[in-house]
Design a protein around this motif. Structure first.
Motif, PDB file in Angstrom:
ATOM      1  N   ALA A 164      16.355 -65.605  15.113  1.00 48.72           N
ATOM      2  CA  ALA A 164      16.527 -64.152  15.043  1.00 48.72           C
ATOM      3  C   ALA A 164      15.188 -63.419  14.979  1.00 48.72           C
ATOM      4  O   ALA A 164      15.102 -62.262  15.386  1.00 48.72           O
ATOM      5  CB  ALA A 164      17.379 -63.790  13.831  1.00 48.72           C
ATOM      6  N   SER A 165      14.159 -64.091  14.489  1.00 39.88           N
ATOM      7  CA  SER A 165      12.855 -63.446  14.318  1.00 39.88           C
ATOM      8  C   SER A 165      11.790 -64.519  14.125  1.00 39.88           C
ATOM      9  O   SER A 165      12.110 -65.711  13.987  1.00 39.88           O
ATOM     10  CB  SER A 165      12.887 -62.554  13.072  1.00 39.88           C
ATOM     11  N   LYS A 166      10.547 -64.097  14.089  1.00 38.81           N
ATOM     12  CA  LYS A 166       9.467 -65.036  13.791  1.00 38.81           C
ATOM     13  C   LYS A 166       9.625 -65.590  12.381  1.00 38.81           C
ATOM     14  O   LYS A 166       9.353 -66.761  12.129  1.00 38.81           O
ATOM     15  CB  LYS A 166       8.104 -64.344  13.947  1.00 38.81           C
ATOM     16  N   GLU A 167      10.112 -64.771  11.474  1.00 35.12           N
ATOM     17  CA  GLU A 167      10.336 -65.220  10.100  1.00 35.12           C
ATOM     18  C   GLU A 167      11.407 -66.304  10.053  1.00 35.12           C
ATOM     19  O   GLU A 167      11.274 -67.292   9.327  1.00 35.12           O
ATOM     20  CB  GLU A 167      10.708 -64.042   9.200  1.00 35.12           C
ATOM     21  N   ALA A 168      12.476 -66.130  10.839  1.00 32.95           N
ATOM     22  CA  ALA A 168      13.535 -67.144  10.903  1.00 32.95           C
ATOM     23  C   ALA A 168      12.982 -68.445  11.493  1.00 32.95           C
ATOM     24  O   ALA A 168      13.344 -69.544  11.058  1.00 32.95           O
ATOM     25  CB  ALA A 168      14.712 -66.639  11.723  1.00 32.95           C
ATOM     26  N   PHE A 169      12.103 -68.311  12.481  1.00 35.11           N
ATOM     27  CA  PHE A 169      11.452 -69.492  13.049  1.00 35.11           C
ATOM     28  C   PHE A 169      10.618 -70.193  11.980  1.00 35.11           C
ATOM     29  O   PHE A 169      10.670 -71.420  11.850  1.00 35.11           O
ATOM     30  CB  PHE A 169      10.550 -69.100  14.231  1.00 35.11           C
ATOM     31  N   ALA A 170       9.854 -69.431  11.210  1.00 38.78           N
ATOM     32  CA  ALA A 170       9.009 -70.022  10.166  1.00 38.78           C
ATOM     33  C   ALA A 170       9.852 -70.761   9.133  1.00 38.78           C
ATOM     34  O   ALA A 170       9.470 -71.844   8.671  1.00 38.78           O
ATOM     35  CB  ALA A 170       8.154 -68.946   9.496  1.00 38.78           C
ATOM     36  N   ILE A 171      10.998 -70.207   8.784  1.00 36.35           N
ATOM     37  CA  ILE A 171      11.885 -70.878   7.832  1.00 36.35           C
ATOM     38  C   ILE A 171      12.368 -72.207   8.421  1.00 36.35           C
ATOM     39  O   ILE A 171      12.359 -73.231   7.734  1.00 36.35           O
ATOM     40  CB  ILE A 171      13.068 -69.972   7.445  1.00 36.35           C
ATOM     41  N   ALA A 172      12.751 -72.203   9.685  1.00 35.33           N
ATOM     42  CA  ALA A 172      13.198 -73.445  10.329  1.00 35.33           C
ATOM     43  C   ALA A 172      12.062 -74.464  10.381  1.00 35.33           C
ATOM     44  O   ALA A 172      12.275 -75.663  10.152  1.00 35.33           O
ATOM     45  CB  ALA A 172      13.725 -73.152  11.738  1.00 35.33           C
ATOM     46  N   ALA A 173      10.856 -73.986  10.659  1.00 39.72           N
ATOM     47  CA  ALA A 173       9.691 -74.881  10.700  1.00 39.72           C
ATOM     48  C   ALA A 173       9.415 -75.464   9.315  1.00 39.72           C
ATOM     49  O   ALA A 173       9.165 -76.665   9.171  1.00 39.72           O
ATOM     50  CB  ALA A 173       8.469 -74.129  11.224  1.00 39.72           C
ATOM     51  N   LEU A 174       9.471 -74.609   8.295  1.00 40.16           N
ATOM     52  CA  LEU A 174       9.258 -75.085   6.923  1.00 40.16           C
ATOM     53  C   LEU A 174      10.321 -76.110   6.529  1.00 40.16           C
ATOM     54  O   LEU A 174      10.010 -77.130   5.899  1.00 40.16           O
ATOM     55  CB  LEU A 174       9.272 -73.911   5.943  1.00 40.16           C
ATOM     56  N   GLU A 175      11.569 -75.850   6.898  1.00 45.78           N
ATOM     57  CA  GLU A 175      12.648 -76.793   6.585  1.00 45.78           C
ATOM     58  C   GLU A 175      12.425 -78.133   7.271  1.00 45.78           C
ATOM     59  O   GLU A 175      12.621 -79.191   6.670  1.00 45.78           O
ATOM     60  CB  GLU A 175      14.003 -76.208   6.977  1.00 45.78           C
ATOM     61  N   GLN A 176      11.991 -78.096   8.520  1.00 44.24           N
ATOM     62  CA  GLN A 176      11.752 -79.339   9.253  1.00 44.24           C
ATOM     63  C   GLN A 176      10.620 -80.135   8.616  1.00 44.24           C
ATOM     64  O   GLN A 176      10.737 -81.348   8.420  1.00 44.24           O
ATOM     65  CB  GLN A 176      11.426 -79.035  10.712  1.00 44.24           C
ATOM     66  N   VAL A 177       9.531 -79.464   8.291  1.00 41.93           N
ATOM     67  CA  VAL A 177       8.392 -80.149   7.682  1.00 41.93           C
ATOM     68  C   VAL A 177       8.769 -80.681   6.301  1.00 41.93           C
ATOM     69  O   VAL A 177       8.468 -81.832   5.966  1.00 41.93           O
ATOM     70  CB  VAL A 177       7.170 -79.210   7.606  1.00 41.93           C
ATOM     71  N   ALA A 178       9.458 -79.858   5.504  1.00 44.18           N
ATOM     72  CA  ALA A 178       9.855 -80.285   4.160  1.00 44.18           C
ATOM     73  C   ALA A 178      10.811 -81.476   4.227  1.00 44.18           C
ATOM     74  O   ALA A 178      10.702 -82.411   3.424  1.00 44.18           O
ATOM     75  CB  ALA A 178      10.497 -79.127   3.410  1.00 44.18           C
ATOM     76  N   GLU A 179      11.729 -81.465   5.179  1.00 48.89           N
ATOM     77  CA  GLU A 179      12.675 -82.581   5.327  1.00 48.89           C
ATOM     78  C   GLU A 179      11.931 -83.875   5.637  1.00 48.89           C
ATOM     79  O   GLU A 179      12.225 -84.927   5.064  1.00 48.89           O
ATOM     80  CB  GLU A 179      13.676 -82.261   6.432  1.00 48.89           C
TER      81      GLU A 179
END
Length: 117
Positions: free
Chosen positions: A48-63
């Motif tokens: 939905a936004s760059k912020e939503a992308f950042a959240i997905a990226a953070l989730e992937q890295v954290a996982e």
């Protein structure tokens, strides 16, 4: 895995590479889509936004980080002290091999950058 998930994963992977190098504030949606080789509209089909992308990226890295932590720290063949040492040694070796040895912690860096957002 279906095509939609593959495309999303591709955009996420390419954008994550850019965001690791340039940071959250230094990365625009155009940078992400250019790195992924997709039209800008494709980005908004998955995020939905760059912020939503950042959240997905953070989730992937954290996982990925959690998976690695669990594997190393739960190794009952080693003493607790040896597990902790192995955790840090393996992290250093992974960063050295991946070429991200001097880029800092992605999660920490992004969190600091977006704290005011």
């Amino acid at each position: 895995m279906n095509t939609l998930l593959n495309k999303r994963a591709h955009i996420l992977s390419a954008g994550l590479t850019i965001m690791r190098r340039q940071g959250f504030n230094g990365t625009g949606v155009k940078d992400i889509v250019d790195a992924a080789g997709v039209p800008k509209g494709s980005f908004y089909n998955y995020f939905a936004s760059k912020e939503a992308f950042a959240i997905a990226a953070l989730e992937q890295v954290a996982e990925g980080n959690l998976s690695q932590m669990r594997r190393v720290l739960a190794d009952s063949d080693n003493s607790p002290l040896k597990r902790i040492k192995n955790f840090f040694v393996q992290n250093i070796e992974h960063l050295r091999r991946s070429g991200r040895y001097n880029g800092g912690c992605f999660v920490g860096t992004v969190c600091q950058e977006i704290a005011d957002v």
